[in-house]
Design a protein around this motif. Structure first.
Motif, PDB file in Angstrom:
ATOM      1  N   MET A 214     -77.642 -21.679   3.498  1.00 10.96           N
ATOM      2  CA  MET A 214     -77.884 -22.504   4.686  1.00 10.96           C
ATOM      3  C   MET A 214     -77.712 -21.700   5.975  1.00 10.96           C
ATOM      4  O   MET A 214     -78.477 -21.875   6.932  1.00 10.96           O
ATOM      5  CB  MET A 214     -76.945 -23.714   4.677  1.00 10.96           C
ATOM      6  CG  MET A 214     -77.178 -24.677   3.524  1.00 10.96           C
ATOM      7  SD  MET A 214     -78.831 -25.395   3.505  1.00 10.96           S
ATOM      8  CE  MET A 214     -78.697 -26.548   4.877  1.00 10.96           C
ATOM      9  N   ALA A 215     -76.735 -20.802   6.002  1.00 15.11           N
ATOM     10  CA  ALA A 215     -76.555 -19.950   7.192  1.00 15.11           C
ATOM     11  C   ALA A 215     -77.733 -19.002   7.349  1.00 15.11           C
ATOM     12  O   ALA A 215     -78.218 -18.770   8.466  1.00 15.11           O
ATOM     13  CB  ALA A 215     -75.247 -19.173   7.083  1.00 15.11           C
ATOM     14  N   GLY A 216     -78.212 -18.432   6.231  1.00 14.03           N
ATOM     15  CA  GLY A 216     -79.363 -17.537   6.289  1.00 14.03           C
ATOM     16  C   GLY A 216     -80.607 -18.245   6.797  1.00 14.03           C
ATOM     17  O   GLY A 216     -81.353 -17.717   7.640  1.00 14.03           O
ATOM     18  N   ILE A 217     -80.844 -19.456   6.290  1.00 14.40           N
ATOM     19  CA  ILE A 217     -81.985 -20.254   6.748  1.00 14.40           C
ATOM     20  C   ILE A 217     -81.871 -20.521   8.242  1.00 14.40           C
ATOM     21  O   ILE A 217     -82.825 -20.328   9.011  1.00 14.40           O
ATOM     22  CB  ILE A 217     -82.054 -21.582   5.969  1.00 14.40           C
ATOM     23  CG1 ILE A 217     -82.457 -21.342   4.512  1.00 14.40           C
ATOM     24  CG2 ILE A 217     -83.025 -22.561   6.638  1.00 14.40           C
ATOM     25  CD1 ILE A 217     -82.299 -22.568   3.625  1.00 14.40           C
ATOM     26  N   ASN A 218     -80.687 -20.968   8.682  1.00 14.81           N
ATOM     27  CA  ASN A 218     -80.532 -21.377  10.076  1.00 14.81           C
ATOM     28  C   ASN A 218     -80.505 -20.205  11.052  1.00 14.81           C
ATOM     29  O   ASN A 218     -80.954 -20.339  12.194  1.00 14.81           O
ATOM     30  CB  ASN A 218     -79.283 -22.255  10.223  1.00 14.81           C
ATOM     31  CG  ASN A 218     -79.545 -23.672   9.752  1.00 14.81           C
ATOM     32  OD1 ASN A 218     -80.534 -24.288  10.146  1.00 14.81           O
ATOM     33  ND2 ASN A 218     -78.676 -24.194   8.898  1.00 14.81           N
TER      34      ASN A 218
END
Length: 625
Positions: free
Chosen positions: A387-391
């Motif tokens: 989720m951090a990578g996506i965001n």
């Protein structure tokens, strides 16, 4: 000094489970990504148990896979045993778990990352962060290099000022054989971040050739094993390795107690909080003194290694005590150690300092994922990393953040719990934390999440096409069953075989199939149904979806309705810099908590500990609702 002329879109600090998923996620979103880790040979290392999944954790791995992450695929490729846990309960509780080959797991992760476009690697330790006011612009490494980035994700695991304890011995380290990471905590605290300390532990590893398995209970895998990934990248296991079960005894407990005066947990040297739901063996016998034995799971670390993970015997007691006590466990009388268990303390940052995108509130473009946020477990870390990578990628691309609701995913529950409630002990996921667990099953993660991920450009067209096909075939088979009339001569033999009341007329198959005592496969002797299944190439995955619908559609629809009602409050926003001190009708505790956490919606405000329903009503009135 800098040998790097590239300004990266995303720099990921740390190559554990969170860092690996973060790097894969951002790179696959099209962001130019650099993964910096202290040792490239240890990417996605299974530092603790050689397994993925379990209660609620298996649902998270399925969700990661449905979104386009790598954890499910890697697990399938390296599994040595597969089990579906809680199969005797309802489908909301079914949880997949796999034992993995620990060395193959890390190797497969690295291979998949190396084959990912837009991803670079660098082996070094990050010991400083570079800021421009309240925005991060890069990192500093131990070699003295400065590397610039538009966003940075910190996934440092247990390495931030890590301290290892074995009995009265203490030494710096992020895990056995690897040094600690210094500098990052200090830079963040200087910027105003609140930090704390947490503890986790790991059990001894022993030589399987020295164990007597005849004194243990064999724990084989499932007869018909499944797999994690929804993609056909691998087939289910054709052969499996067994685990084994044995127990401690009162004698073992007495021997362990001999070392309590030298235990860092009991003599005050460890002051941080450990995981309540995965306690050390000394903590177990201290807290549950009435129990005269505890389970010990004997887990192989791979296909070809003799190394064994002693699950249930996590400890930081002195090595002589570990040695004496473990030899009193049935089957361990002649045990040879590979390495002793130890505890590790490390820095974390209370996650209420983050937004739901996992970006920090104090510093723009800086994201945290994994144990830095106070969680424990590979699965929780990997989910946050993805989720951090996506965001981070979306932030660089000037697009809206990707946030999952509590009614959409266990990942949504995990992140919302962390951001809204915080944690003062290592957080792990349980099915009980999810109020919509009938909706958030492991079997439908692709139906829930792949369309959302495809929309932002992460999930592949192959994934999306498979979801569309699965959805259409499921709906068509349900319609067929609803409309299929069956004669009493066709169904009564099925009912009689199960000692159930028979019927005296023809009726729709749907009405009979909903009976809890019957399985879908019981009805496959009905020619029209079996012909439909064969002609339309219906596989077991579709049949499982249909059977769950037949049995639980009432519960599922009720839970959807409840989720819709509560989600209406998610659409009532609260301005970020709202001044709660002006709302005199709020309780003092509510004003204090709301001012600190800064919820973005009324619904989130209502989930904060200390904010009462009457406080929520006051806010609704104040917001004109």
């Amino acid at each position: 000094m800098s040998l790097f002329t590239t300004t990266y879109d995303v720099i990921v600090i740390g190559g554990g489970h969170a860092g690996s998923e973060a790097a894969a996620g951002s790179a696959n979103m099209g962001a130019k990504t650099l993964l910096i880790t202290m040792n490239l040979q240890n990417i996605a290392q299974m530092s603790c148990n050689p397994a993925m999944g379990g209660i609620a954790k298996g649902q998270i791995v399925r969700e990661i896979d449905a979104l386009g992450g790598y954890s499910g695929i890697v697990t399938d490729k390296t599994a040595i045993q597969f089990k579906m846990l809680n199969k005797s309960k309802g489908p909301a509780m079914w949880s997949p778990r796999a034992q993995s080959d620990r060395m193959q797991f890390a190797e497969t992760w690295r291979t998949m990352l190396e084959q990912t476009e837009n991803l670079d690697f660098f082996q070094d330790s990050v010991n400083g962060l570079i800021f421009d006011g309240d925005t991060i612009i890069g990192v500093k490494t131990a070699l003295g290099l400065e590397i610039k980035a538009k966003t940075v994700i910190v996934t440092a695991g247990t390495f931030l000022n890590g301290l290892i304890h074995i009995g009265e011995k203490t030494f710096g380290g992020g895990r056995a054989g690897e040094g600690a990471s210094t500098g990052i905590t200090e830079d963040l605290v200087e910027k105003g971040f609140e930090s704390g300390r947490m503890k986790t532990g790991t059990p001894p590893r022993v030589d399987g050739r020295s164990l007597d398995y005849s004194k243990m209970t064999e724990q084989p895998g499932d007869d018909n094993p499944e797999k994690f990934s929804y993609l056909p990248t691998t087939k289910p296991l054709q052969k499996q390795r067994s685990c084994y079960l044995t127990y401690t005894s009162q004698e073992v407990h007495d021997l362990l107690k001999e070392g309590f005066d030298r235990s860092p947990m009991f003599n005050g040297r460890i002051k941080s909080t450990g995981p309540r739901y995965c306690p050390s063996i000394e903590d177990k016998i201290n807290r549950f003194a009435e129990k005269d034995r505890h389970q010990i799971f004997v887990e192989p670390e791979g296909w070809n290694t003799v190394e064994i993970y002693v699950n249930g015997f996590s400890t930081s007691l002195p090595e002589d005590i570990q040695d004496k006590a473990i030899r009193s466990i049935a089957g361990f009388e002649n045990v040879k150690f590979f390495r002793y268990g130890y505890a590790i303390e490390y820095d974390y940052f209370p996650p209420t300092q983050l937004t739901h995108s996992l970006e920090t509130k104090l510093i723009k473009n800086l994201f945290f994922a994994g144990q830095i946020n106070g969680t424990t477990g590979y699965e929780e870390a990997a989910a946050q990393g993805l989720m951090a990578g996506i965001n981070a990628a979306l932030k660089v691309q000037n697009r809206s953040p990707f946030i999952l609701k509590r009614s959409e995913a266990y990942i949504g529950v995990l992140i919302d719990d962390l951001i809204t409630k915080g944690t003062e002990e290592p957080y792990r996921m349980f099915t009980s934390r999810a109020e919509y667990r009938t909706l958030l099953r492991q079997d439908n993660a692709d139906l829930r999440l792949t369309p959302l991920s495809f929309e932002i450009g992460l999930a592949s067209k192959e994934r999306m096409d498979r979801v569309i096909e699965k959805k259409e075939k499921t709906e068509n088979l349900i319609d067929f069953i609803k409309n299929l009339s069956v004669k009493k001569e066709e169904v009564n033999p099925i009912l009689e075989a199960k000692n159930l009341a028979t019927v005296n007329q023809s009726l729709k198959l749907f009405k009979i199939a909903a009976r809890p005592q019957l399985d879908f496969n019981d009805f496959r002797v009905i020619d029209k149904l079996e012909n439909y299944i064969q002609e339309n190439n219906i596989d077991n995955e579709i049949i499982e979806q249909v059977e769950i619908y037949l049995k639980y559609s009432g519960y599922i629809e009720k839970e959807k309705s409840n989720a819709d009602k509560l989600n209406r409050l998610e659409n009532v926003p609260i301005p970020y810099n709202f001044d709660y001190s002006k709302v005199k009708s709020l309780s003092f505790e509510a004003r204090e908590k709301l001012s600190k956490i800064k919820p973005v919606t009324i619904s989130q405000a209502g989930r904060i500990s200390g904010v009462s329903p009457s406080d929520v009503s006051v806010l609704l009135v104040y917001m004109g609702r």
